[in-house]
Design a protein around this motif. Structure first.
Motif, PDB file in Angstrom:
ATOM      1  N   GLU A  75       0.902  -1.085   0.233  1.00  0.00           N
ATOM      2  CA  GLU A  75      -0.088  -0.211   0.075  1.00  0.00           C
ATOM      3  C   GLU A  75       0.892   1.331  -0.084  1.00  0.00           C
ATOM      4  O   GLU A  75       1.901   1.411   0.721  1.00  0.00           O
ATOM      5  N   LEU A  76       0.785   2.083  -0.959  1.00  0.00           N
ATOM      6  CA  LEU A  76       1.437   3.435  -1.083  1.00  0.00           C
ATOM      7  C   LEU A  76       0.521   4.466  -0.392  1.00  0.00           C
ATOM      8  O   LEU A  76      -0.556   4.651  -0.501  1.00  0.00           O
ATOM      9  N   GLU A  77       1.247   5.637   0.125  1.00  0.00           N
ATOM     10  CA  GLU A  77       0.693   6.859   0.607  1.00  0.00           C
ATOM     11  C   GLU A  77       1.026   7.824  -0.370  1.00  0.00           C
ATOM     12  O   GLU A  77       1.986   8.031  -0.945  1.00  0.00           O
ATOM     13  N   ILE A  78       0.048   8.403  -0.953  1.00  0.00           N
ATOM     14  CA  ILE A  78       0.130   9.542  -1.827  1.00  0.00           C
ATOM     15  C   ILE A  78      -0.384  10.671  -1.191  1.00  0.00           C
ATOM     16  O   ILE A  78      -1.504  11.034  -0.638  1.00  0.00           O
ATOM     17  N   THR A  79       0.732  11.642  -1.277  1.00  0.00           N
ATOM     18  CA  THR A  79       0.296  13.064  -0.720  1.00  0.00           C
ATOM     19  C   THR A  79       0.528  14.110  -1.678  1.00  0.00           C
ATOM     20  O   THR A  79       0.964  14.055  -2.698  1.00  0.00           O
ATOM     21  N   LEU A  80      -0.280  15.297  -1.242  1.00  0.00           N
ATOM     22  CA  LEU A  80      -0.494  16.511  -2.097  1.00  0.00           C
ATOM     23  C   LEU A  80      -0.316  17.460  -1.317  1.00  0.00           C
ATOM     24  O   LEU A  80      -1.079  17.689  -0.144  1.00  0.00           O
ATOM     25  N   ASP A  81       0.738  18.124  -1.544  1.00  0.00           N
ATOM     26  CA  ASP A  81       1.121  19.442  -0.714  1.00  0.00           C
ATOM     27  C   ASP A  81       1.014  20.489  -1.436  1.00  0.00           C
ATOM     28  O   ASP A  81       2.087  20.750  -2.373  1.00  0.00           O
ATOM     29  N   LEU A 127       4.862   7.521  -1.598  1.00  0.00           N
ATOM     30  CA  LEU A 127       5.639   7.004  -0.378  1.00  0.00           C
ATOM     31  C   LEU A 127       5.416   5.447  -0.247  1.00  0.00           C
ATOM     32  O   LEU A 127       4.167   4.984  -0.313  1.00  0.00           O
ATOM     33  N   ASP A 128       6.596   4.635  -0.070  1.00  0.00           N
ATOM     34  CA  ASP A 128       6.284   3.381   0.258  1.00  0.00           C
ATOM     35  C   ASP A 128       5.958   2.878   1.577  1.00  0.00           C
ATOM     36  O   ASP A 128       5.592   4.001   2.388  1.00  0.00           O
ATOM     37  N   PRO A 129       5.560   1.800   1.834  1.00  0.00           N
ATOM     38  CA  PRO A 129       5.094   1.484   3.505  1.00  0.00           C
ATOM     39  C   PRO A 129       5.962   1.708   4.335  1.00  0.00           C
ATOM     40  O   PRO A 129       5.949   2.128   5.604  1.00  0.00           O
ATOM     41  N   TYR A 130       7.541   2.310   3.968  1.00  0.00           N
ATOM     42  CA  TYR A 130       8.315   2.541   4.949  1.00  0.00           C
ATOM     43  C   TYR A 130       8.590   3.911   4.983  1.00  0.00           C
ATOM     44  O   TYR A 130       9.648   4.511   5.642  1.00  0.00           O
ATOM     45  N   GLY A 131       7.981   4.882   4.196  1.00  0.00           N
ATOM     46  CA  GLY A 131       8.087   6.413   4.275  1.00  0.00           C
ATOM     47  C   GLY A 131       9.051   6.769   3.325  1.00  0.00           C
ATOM     48  O   GLY A 131       9.292   7.820   3.218  1.00  0.00           O
ATOM     49  N   GLU A 132       9.584   5.734   2.702  1.00  0.00           N
ATOM     50  CA  GLU A 132      10.499   6.392   1.337  1.00  0.00           C
ATOM     51  C   GLU A 132       9.910   6.959   0.040  1.00  0.00           C
ATOM     52  O   GLU A 132       9.103   6.016  -0.157  1.00  0.00           O
ATOM     53  N   GLN A 133      10.206   7.912  -0.238  1.00  0.00           N
ATOM     54  CA  GLN A 133       9.854   8.455  -1.456  1.00  0.00           C
ATOM     55  C   GLN A 133      10.203   7.683  -2.593  1.00  0.00           C
ATOM     56  O   GLN A 133      11.245   7.384  -3.002  1.00  0.00           O
ATOM     57  N   LEU A 134       8.889   7.488  -3.353  1.00  0.00           N
ATOM     58  CA  LEU A 134       9.308   6.734  -4.537  1.00  0.00           C
ATOM     59  C   LEU A 134       9.044   7.659  -5.832  1.00  0.00           C
ATOM     60  O   LEU A 134       9.797   7.249  -6.914  1.00  0.00           O
TER      61      LEU A 134
END
Length: 174
Positions: free
Chosen positions: A118-124, A139-146
């Motif tokens: 599961e990826l986290e997609i953010t909009l800033d 961001l991957d599950p570990y918080g690393e930016q993809l």
């Protein structure tokens, strides 16, 4: 009479700014980074109080103030009233900051292209008068930016738009 002991009604805004530190007058209290000032209520015959955080151009809080016993003049400020006003004004500022953060930062979770993670997609959103924009980040599950791309500040982040971005190998939408 020393400058610090002038009645607050005799102080101009410039005088108030020139008086450093703690000040505890019936109509003007300054302490702990805040100034409380009792002012004439412009809307009626009563009084109002404004709370201004040091360095801010506008009051964080303006509200009605109680009349004194003579029913003409305002009730004097005291330690208890100042502390209550300071707490209320701080809460108002905190709510404004939270609201602004919620408007400028959005996040959704979607499945990766493989479906394994599961990826986290953010909009800033970066507000600017000259060139507003937003950053879309995966961001991957570990918080690393993809991946990260610059998008229009009005980009609508939804689960569907995020999933489409992931499916399109993180190519800039639109």
């Amino acid at each position: 009479m020393p400058e610090n002991s002038l009645p607050s009604s005799a102080l101009t805004a410039e005088d108030e700014a020139a008086v450093p530190g703690v000040q505890q007058d019936p109509r003007l209290w300054r302490d702990d980074g805040w100034t409380a000032r009792v002012i004439k209520n412009e809307d009626d015959d009563g009084w109002a109080v404004e709370m201004i955080k040091d360095g801010e151009p506008e009051p964080a809080l303006v509200g009605p103030w109680t009349m004194g016993r003579d029913k003409k003049n305002p009730k004097p400020l005291d330690t208890s009233a100042f502390n209550t006003l300071k707490k209320t004004a701080s809460e108002v500022l905190r709510r404004h900051e939270q609201q602004l953060h919620a408007l400028l930062h959005k996040s959704v979770n979607v499945a990766s292209a493989t479906g394994a993670d599961e990826l986290e997609i953010t909009l800033d959103i970066v507000p600017s008068e000259d060139d507003p924009y937003a950053l879309l980040t995966a961001l991957d599950p570990y918080g690393e930016q993809l991946a990260q791309v610059k998008v229009a500040p009005n980009f609508r982040l939804t689960k569907a738009s995020a999933a489409t971005w992931v499916e399109n190998d993180f190519r800039r939408p639109g």
